[in-house]
Scaffold this active site. Structure first.
Site, PDB file in Angstrom:
ATOM      1  N   GLU A   4       5.660  -9.145  -4.795  1.00 54.01           N
ATOM      2  CA  GLU A   4       4.407  -8.806  -4.107  1.00 54.01           C
ATOM      3  C   GLU A   4       4.134  -7.310  -4.245  1.00 54.01           C
ATOM      4  O   GLU A   4       5.068  -6.514  -4.358  1.00 54.01           O
ATOM      5  CB  GLU A   4       4.571  -9.233  -2.640  1.00 54.01           C
ATOM      6  CG  GLU A   4       3.488  -8.842  -1.684  1.00 54.01           C
ATOM      7  CD  GLU A   4       2.147  -9.528  -1.913  1.00 54.01           C
ATOM      8  OE1 GLU A   4       1.628  -9.435  -3.050  1.00 54.01           O
ATOM      9  OE2 GLU A   4       1.605 -10.109  -0.967  1.00 54.01           O
ATOM     10  N   ASP A   5       2.871  -6.929  -4.233  1.00 55.19           N
ATOM     11  CA  ASP A   5       2.533  -5.508  -4.314  1.00 55.19           C
ATOM     12  C   ASP A   5       2.825  -4.777  -3.004  1.00 55.19           C
ATOM     13  O   ASP A   5       3.451  -3.738  -2.993  1.00 55.19           O
ATOM     14  CB  ASP A   5       1.068  -5.299  -4.742  1.00 55.19           C
ATOM     15  CG  ASP A   5       0.070  -6.069  -3.887  1.00 55.19           C
ATOM     16  OD1 ASP A   5       0.491  -6.842  -2.989  1.00 55.19           O
ATOM     17  OD2 ASP A   5      -1.141  -5.903  -4.098  1.00 55.19           O
ATOM     18  N   ASP A  48       1.943  -5.869   4.319  1.00 60.66           N
ATOM     19  CA  ASP A  48       1.209  -5.098   5.317  1.00 60.66           C
ATOM     20  C   ASP A  48       1.380  -5.800   6.669  1.00 60.66           C
ATOM     21  O   ASP A  48       2.381  -5.601   7.338  1.00 60.66           O
ATOM     22  CB  ASP A  48      -0.253  -5.047   4.839  1.00 60.66           C
ATOM     23  CG  ASP A  48      -1.150  -4.147   5.658  1.00 60.66           C
ATOM     24  OD1 ASP A  48      -0.761  -3.010   5.928  1.00 60.66           O
ATOM     25  OD2 ASP A  48      -2.254  -4.587   6.026  1.00 60.66           O
ATOM     26  N   PHE A  71      -4.006   3.130   3.663  1.00 63.60           N
ATOM     27  CA  PHE A  71      -4.527   2.243   2.630  1.00 63.60           C
ATOM     28  C   PHE A  71      -4.417   2.924   1.276  1.00 63.60           C
ATOM     29  O   PHE A  71      -4.925   4.021   1.069  1.00 63.60           O
ATOM     30  CB  PHE A  71      -5.982   1.881   2.932  1.00 63.60           C
ATOM     31  CG  PHE A  71      -6.478   0.754   2.077  1.00 63.60           C
ATOM     32  CD1 PHE A  71      -6.167  -0.566   2.390  1.00 63.60           C
ATOM     33  CD2 PHE A  71      -7.224   0.999   0.939  1.00 63.60           C
ATOM     34  CE1 PHE A  71      -6.594  -1.612   1.593  1.00 63.60           C
ATOM     35  CE2 PHE A  71      -7.664  -0.046   0.127  1.00 63.60           C
ATOM     36  CZ  PHE A  71      -7.351  -1.346   0.458  1.00 63.60           C
ATOM     37  N   ARG A  81      -7.444  -0.772  -9.691  1.00 61.15           N
ATOM     38  CA  ARG A  81      -6.179  -1.443 -10.000  1.00 61.15           C
ATOM     39  C   ARG A  81      -5.479  -0.815 -11.200  1.00 61.15           C
ATOM     40  O   ARG A  81      -4.255  -0.820 -11.287  1.00 61.15           O
ATOM     41  CB  ARG A  81      -6.422  -2.928 -10.319  1.00 61.15           C
ATOM     42  CG  ARG A  81      -6.764  -3.791  -9.122  1.00 61.15           C
ATOM     43  CD  ARG A  81      -6.621  -5.260  -9.490  1.00 61.15           C
ATOM     44  NE  ARG A  81      -7.332  -6.150  -8.584  1.00 61.15           N
ATOM     45  CZ  ARG A  81      -6.816  -6.630  -7.458  1.00 61.15           C
ATOM     46  NH1 ARG A  81      -5.606  -6.287  -7.082  1.00 61.15           N
ATOM     47  NH2 ARG A  81      -7.522  -7.448  -6.703  1.00 61.15           N
TER      48      ARG A  81
END
Ligand code: IMP
Ligand code: MG
Length: 180
Positions: free
Chosen positions: A97-98, A101, A150, A163
């Site tokens: 996963e990136d 959160d 963020f 991206r």
């Protein structure tokens, strides 16, 4: 640096070093076994391909696409957009996963995957934001730990932009509409 960014948080060289370290650790832990890496699209793409190439063990690659986000805040609603191609029953699965959160996405995916009876299941995330957690997620491998901020780049987007940046950075406040 991209003009919309306030600062670069993790440089390309730091990403490279951190991912190679993760690759060595995972290769040791899974020595003699064959791994099924499951990337969560689209955020995982650069991390997944770099991590896979940093492994010295055999690995198979598969992908899921989930949707839970619009803009910069989680909606908390997770849907499966694209499911696995492979059967993971009896396999050693590593979810890639990136960023974790709120943890709602990973929580959903873990429950979903456990029903498919893999031999083992672990989570590897490039970024962890522990201060944002709403659901507990057992993360085995973490690249970098962030505060509640963020970020974009290296797969991470803001409304599908940024991206392709080769580093991870913080967007300027003026770009993020309506963010506190
Ligand atoms: P969670 O369900 O709140 O843990 O959110 C996980 C997903 O939200 C990630 O896979 C990302 O796609 C997205 N996300 C969370 N934080 C960020 C961020 O800082 N930048 C870009 N996307 C993010
Ligand atoms: Mg994602």
């Amino acid at each position: 640096m991209h003009k919309d960014l306030e600062e670069v948080l993790i440089s390309a060289a730091q990403l490279d070093e951190g991912i190679k370290k993760l690759g060595r650790q995972i290769s040791e832990d899974y020595a003699g076994r064959s791994l099924t890496m499951v990337g969560v699209l689209k955020g995982c793409v650069f991390f997944m391909t770099d991590l896979a190439r940093a492994l010295s063990i055999d690995a198979r690659l598969d992908f899921m696409m989930l949707s839970s986000y619009t803009g910069s805040k989680s909606t908390g609603v997770v849907r499966t957009i694209l499911d696995l191609k492979e059967n993971i029953e009896g396999r050693d699965v590593l979810i890639v996963e990136d960023v974790v959160d709120s943890g709602l996405t990973m929580n959903y995916l873990l429950q979903n995957f456990k029903m498919r009876r893999p031999k083992s299941i672990e989570i590897c995330t490039l970024l962890d934001k522990p201060a944002c957690r709403k659901a507990h997620v057992p993360i085995k491998y973490t690249g970098f730990t962030l505060a509640d901020q963020f970020v974009v780049g290296y797969g991470l987007d803001y409304n599908e932009n940024y991206r392709n940046l080769p580093y991870i950075g913080v967007l300027k406040k003026s770009i993020i509409e309506g963010k506190k």
